[in-house]
Design an enzyme around this catalytic site. Structure first.
Site, PDB file in Angstrom:
ATOM      1  N   ASN A  15       0.875  -1.183   0.000  1.00 49.32           N
ATOM      2  CA  ASN A  15       0.000   0.000   0.000  1.00 49.32           C
ATOM      3  C   ASN A  15       0.916   1.238   0.000  1.00 49.32           C
ATOM      4  O   ASN A  15       1.716   1.413   0.922  1.00 49.32           O
ATOM      5  CB  ASN A  15      -0.821  -0.038   1.289  1.00 49.32           C
ATOM      6  CG  ASN A  15      -2.151   0.662   1.236  1.00 49.32           C
ATOM      7  OD1 ASN A  15      -2.846   0.684   2.235  1.00 49.32           O
ATOM      8  ND2 ASN A  15      -2.527   1.234   0.117  1.00 49.32           N
ATOM      9  N   ASN A  69      -7.241  10.183   0.810  1.00 51.28           N
ATOM     10  CA  ASN A  69      -7.095   9.271  -0.319  1.00 51.28           C
ATOM     11  C   ASN A  69      -6.532  10.027  -1.520  1.00 51.28           C
ATOM     12  O   ASN A  69      -6.588  11.257  -1.584  1.00 51.28           O
ATOM     13  CB  ASN A  69      -8.444   8.659  -0.697  1.00 51.28           C
ATOM     14  CG  ASN A  69      -8.872   7.563   0.263  1.00 51.28           C
ATOM     15  OD1 ASN A  69      -8.040   6.960   0.933  1.00 51.28           O
ATOM     16  ND2 ASN A  69     -10.165   7.314   0.323  1.00 51.28           N
ATOM     17  N   CYS A  78      -6.712   4.558   8.250  1.00 51.09           N
ATOM     18  CA  CYS A  78      -5.959   3.786   7.249  1.00 51.09           C
ATOM     19  C   CYS A  78      -4.942   2.955   8.002  1.00 51.09           C
ATOM     20  O   CYS A  78      -3.974   3.496   8.535  1.00 51.09           O
ATOM     21  CB  CYS A  78      -5.276   4.718   6.257  1.00 51.09           C
ATOM     22  SG  CYS A  78      -4.184   3.852   5.106  1.00 51.09           S
ATOM     23  N   GLY A  79      -5.176   1.647   8.063  1.00 51.29           N
ATOM     24  CA  GLY A  79      -4.318   0.776   8.879  1.00 51.29           C
ATOM     25  C   GLY A  79      -2.873   0.745   8.430  1.00 51.29           C
ATOM     26  O   GLY A  79      -1.948   0.898   9.234  1.00 51.29           O
ATOM     27  N   ASN A  80      -2.639   0.544   7.128  1.00 49.85           N
ATOM     28  CA  ASN A  80      -1.254   0.511   6.653  1.00 49.85           C
ATOM     29  C   ASN A  80      -0.626   1.891   6.727  1.00 49.85           C
ATOM     30  O   ASN A  80       0.570   2.041   6.953  1.00 49.85           O
ATOM     31  CB  ASN A  80      -1.202  -0.040   5.231  1.00 49.85           C
ATOM     32  CG  ASN A  80      -1.503  -1.527   5.190  1.00 49.85           C
ATOM     33  OD1 ASN A  80      -1.113  -2.258   6.099  1.00 49.85           O
ATOM     34  ND2 ASN A  80      -2.212  -1.972   4.174  1.00 49.85           N
ATOM     35  N   ASN A 161     -13.844   3.251   9.223  1.00 54.23           N
ATOM     36  CA  ASN A 161     -14.327   3.498   7.864  1.00 54.23           C
ATOM     37  C   ASN A 161     -15.188   2.301   7.467  1.00 54.23           C
ATOM     38  O   ASN A 161     -15.006   1.201   7.980  1.00 54.23           O
ATOM     39  CB  ASN A 161     -13.155   3.732   6.893  1.00 54.23           C
ATOM     40  CG  ASN A 161     -12.099   2.654   6.968  1.00 54.23           C
ATOM     41  OD1 ASN A 161     -12.266   1.633   7.629  1.00 54.23           O
ATOM     42  ND2 ASN A 161     -10.991   2.848   6.291  1.00 54.23           N
ATOM     43  N   HIS A 163     -16.838  -0.906   5.725  1.00 51.02           N
ATOM     44  CA  HIS A 163     -16.354  -2.048   4.937  1.00 51.02           C
ATOM     45  C   HIS A 163     -17.478  -3.016   4.647  1.00 51.02           C
ATOM     46  O   HIS A 163     -18.300  -3.307   5.516  1.00 51.02           O
ATOM     47  CB  HIS A 163     -15.257  -2.813   5.697  1.00 51.02           C
ATOM     48  CG  HIS A 163     -13.951  -2.102   5.717  1.00 51.02           C
ATOM     49  ND1 HIS A 163     -12.982  -2.301   4.755  1.00 51.02           N
ATOM     50  CD2 HIS A 163     -13.455  -1.172   6.556  1.00 51.02           C
ATOM     51  CE1 HIS A 163     -11.941  -1.510   5.014  1.00 51.02           C
ATOM     52  NE2 HIS A 163     -12.203  -0.822   6.102  1.00 51.02           N
ATOM     53  N   ASN A 194     -15.520   0.485   1.476  1.00 51.92           N
ATOM     54  CA  ASN A 194     -14.409  -0.332   1.010  1.00 51.92           C
ATOM     55  C   ASN A 194     -14.961  -1.741   0.833  1.00 51.92           C
ATOM     56  O   ASN A 194     -15.762  -2.204   1.650  1.00 51.92           O
ATOM     57  CB  ASN A 194     -13.295  -0.343   2.051  1.00 51.92           C
ATOM     58  CG  ASN A 194     -12.749   1.045   2.335  1.00 51.92           C
ATOM     59  OD1 ASN A 194     -11.932   1.548   1.594  1.00 51.92           O
ATOM     60  ND2 ASN A 194     -13.215   1.667   3.413  1.00 51.92           N
ATOM     61  N   GLU A 212     -10.727  -0.283  -2.669  1.00 47.11           N
ATOM     62  CA  GLU A 212     -10.801   0.765  -1.654  1.00 47.11           C
ATOM     63  C   GLU A 212     -11.627   1.956  -2.106  1.00 47.11           C
ATOM     64  O   GLU A 212     -11.496   2.420  -3.242  1.00 47.11           O
ATOM     65  CB  GLU A 212      -9.387   1.242  -1.284  1.00 47.11           C
ATOM     66  CG  GLU A 212      -8.640   0.278  -0.393  1.00 47.11           C
ATOM     67  CD  GLU A 212      -7.444   0.948   0.272  1.00 47.11           C
ATOM     68  OE1 GLU A 212      -7.623   2.013   0.895  1.00 47.11           O
ATOM     69  OE2 GLU A 212      -6.331   0.411   0.150  1.00 47.11           O
ATOM     70  N   ARG A 213     -12.421   2.448  -1.185  1.00 51.06           N
ATOM     71  CA  ARG A 213     -13.221   3.652  -1.413  1.00 51.06           C
ATOM     72  C   ARG A 213     -12.306   4.825  -1.768  1.00 51.06           C
ATOM     73  O   ARG A 213     -11.379   5.146  -1.048  1.00 51.06           O
ATOM     74  CB  ARG A 213     -13.987   3.939  -0.102  1.00 51.06           C
ATOM     75  CG  ARG A 213     -14.799   5.184  -0.074  1.00 51.06           C
ATOM     76  CD  ARG A 213     -15.481   5.358   1.277  1.00 51.06           C
ATOM     77  NE  ARG A 213     -14.530   5.614   2.352  1.00 51.06           N
ATOM     78  CZ  ARG A 213     -14.859   6.105   3.555  1.00 51.06           C
ATOM     79  NH1 ARG A 213     -16.121   6.370   3.824  1.00 51.06           N
ATOM     80  NH2 ARG A 213     -13.946   6.309   4.467  1.00 51.06           N
ATOM     81  N   CYS A 221      -4.768  -3.354   2.143  1.00 53.15           N
ATOM     82  CA  CYS A 221      -5.615  -2.419   2.885  1.00 53.15           C
ATOM     83  C   CYS A 221      -5.677  -2.919   4.320  1.00 53.15           C
ATOM     84  O   CYS A 221      -6.206  -3.996   4.577  1.00 53.15           O
ATOM     85  CB  CYS A 221      -7.010  -2.356   2.271  1.00 53.15           C
ATOM     86  SG  CYS A 221      -8.186  -1.366   3.211  1.00 53.15           S
ATOM     87  N   THR A 223      -7.198  -1.649   7.166  1.00 47.84           N
ATOM     88  CA  THR A 223      -8.517  -1.744   7.791  1.00 47.84           C
ATOM     89  C   THR A 223      -9.343  -2.822   7.102  1.00 47.84           C
ATOM     90  O   THR A 223     -10.180  -3.484   7.729  1.00 47.84           O
ATOM     91  CB  THR A 223      -9.272  -0.394   7.764  1.00 47.84           C
ATOM     92  OG1 THR A 223      -9.379   0.064   6.419  1.00 47.84           O
ATOM     93  CG2 THR A 223      -8.583   0.651   8.617  1.00 47.84           C
ATOM     94  N   GLY A 224      -9.100  -3.022   5.788  1.00 43.60           N
ATOM     95  CA  GLY A 224      -9.794  -4.090   5.062  1.00 43.60           C
ATOM     96  C   GLY A 224      -9.426  -5.465   5.598  1.00 43.60           C
ATOM     97  O   GLY A 224     -10.285  -6.358   5.704  1.00 43.60           O
TER      98      GLY A 224
END
Length: 278
Positions: A15, A69, A78-80, A161, A163, A194, A212-213, A221, A223-224
């Site tokens: 990412n 974004n 955004c986790g990453n 966010n 999902h 997402n 991703e949105r 992703c 959070t994904g």
């Protein structure tokens, strides 16, 4: 008047993240139009997400951040991206290896290991439809989502966010490019979503692709990954700690349920450093 600010470009499991550290600066956040220019590799450094880091003002936090974004939209998490922020901060001389960051969706604890792996607490998953937000009369573990007359069996959760997660038999042949954008903009997701396509290959391993949105499909992703694991756990299909294989590499997601935070662990790698003109 031009204003140049330093950035670090990293990837977290593929990412692409641009971290701008303004803890000691006062540069204004770029406009959505400018972010789109900077996010496109043809006209700027290029990224999936821009992480804008500032001083927190609260001594309990090492820093605060906002998430943008590549299309200029601001999002809650955004986790990453936050793993990349933690890695940049921990590389600052004298910075602790364990600290708390202030994010738009609440405090995030970060732990940077000597092996370079970064673990971050991603908060507690939110399953209540109104809080995701997702239009549904009541909370369920699975929902039917009508996309162009086809009913998809989906799980829905917020990790800061929204999902939507679909189970597939094989991620390589999953209709990510066709179905992803339709679910992203589905009328039942007022703030878009997402979209995760997950293949569960065991109680401790899943394969995942995410549309991703505001970005499109990405190599990873964070959070994904969290969303795919917690929805799988809610369905009784996954254990407390799960290896998540993404196109860009692997992360580990662990959650012990209830009000415990979800932990996301993975690597980061610095790609380049430079300056952007705001």
């Amino acid at each position: 008047m031009s204003m140049n600010v330093a950035y670090t470009k990293l990837h977290g499991t593929g990412n692409i993240i641009l971290v701008v550290d303004q803890r000691n600066g006062d540069a204004p956040v770029p406009s959505p139009e400018r972010i789109r220019v900077l996010g496109d590799e043809a006209t700027g450094p290029g990224f999936d997400q821009l992480m804008w880091v500032t001083a927190s003002g609260d001594p309990g936090y090492a820093a605060a951040y906002r998430v943008f974004n590549a299309d200029g939209s601001e999002v809650g998490q955004c986790g990453n991206g936050v793993r990349c922020v933690a890695s940049v901060l921990a590389a600052t001389p004298g910075h602790p290896r364990t600290f708390v960051l202030s994010s738009p969706s609440g405090p995030v604890e970060a732990r940077v290991g000597d092996d370079g792996l970064v673990a971050v607490s991603m908060g507690t998953p939110v399953f209540n439809p109104a809080d995701i937000p997702f239009i549904a009369p009541e909370r369920r573990d699975r929902y039917e989502l009508d996309v162009d007359g086809v009913d998809y069996d989906v799980a829905v959760v917020s990790m800061g966010n929204p999902h939507c997660v679909l189970q597939v038999d094989d991620v390589d042949s999953a209709p990510v490019a066709e179905v992803g954008p339709k679910i992203e903009c589905h009328e039942r997701f007022p703030e878009k979503a997402n979209v995760g396509f997950v293949c569960i290959s065991g109680r401790n391993r899943i394969d995942l692709r995410v549309f991703e949105r505001g970005v499109g499909e990405t190599a990873a992703c964070g959070t994904g990954a969290c969303a795919a694991v917690v929805t799988g756990q809610a369905l009784g299909l996954l254990d407390a700690e799960v290896d998540v294989q993404l196109p860009g590499g692997q992360v580990v997601v662990s959650w012990h349920g209830g009000s415990e935070p979800v932990w996301l662990t993975g690597n980061t790698e610095t790609l380049s450093e430079g300056f952007i003109d705001l």
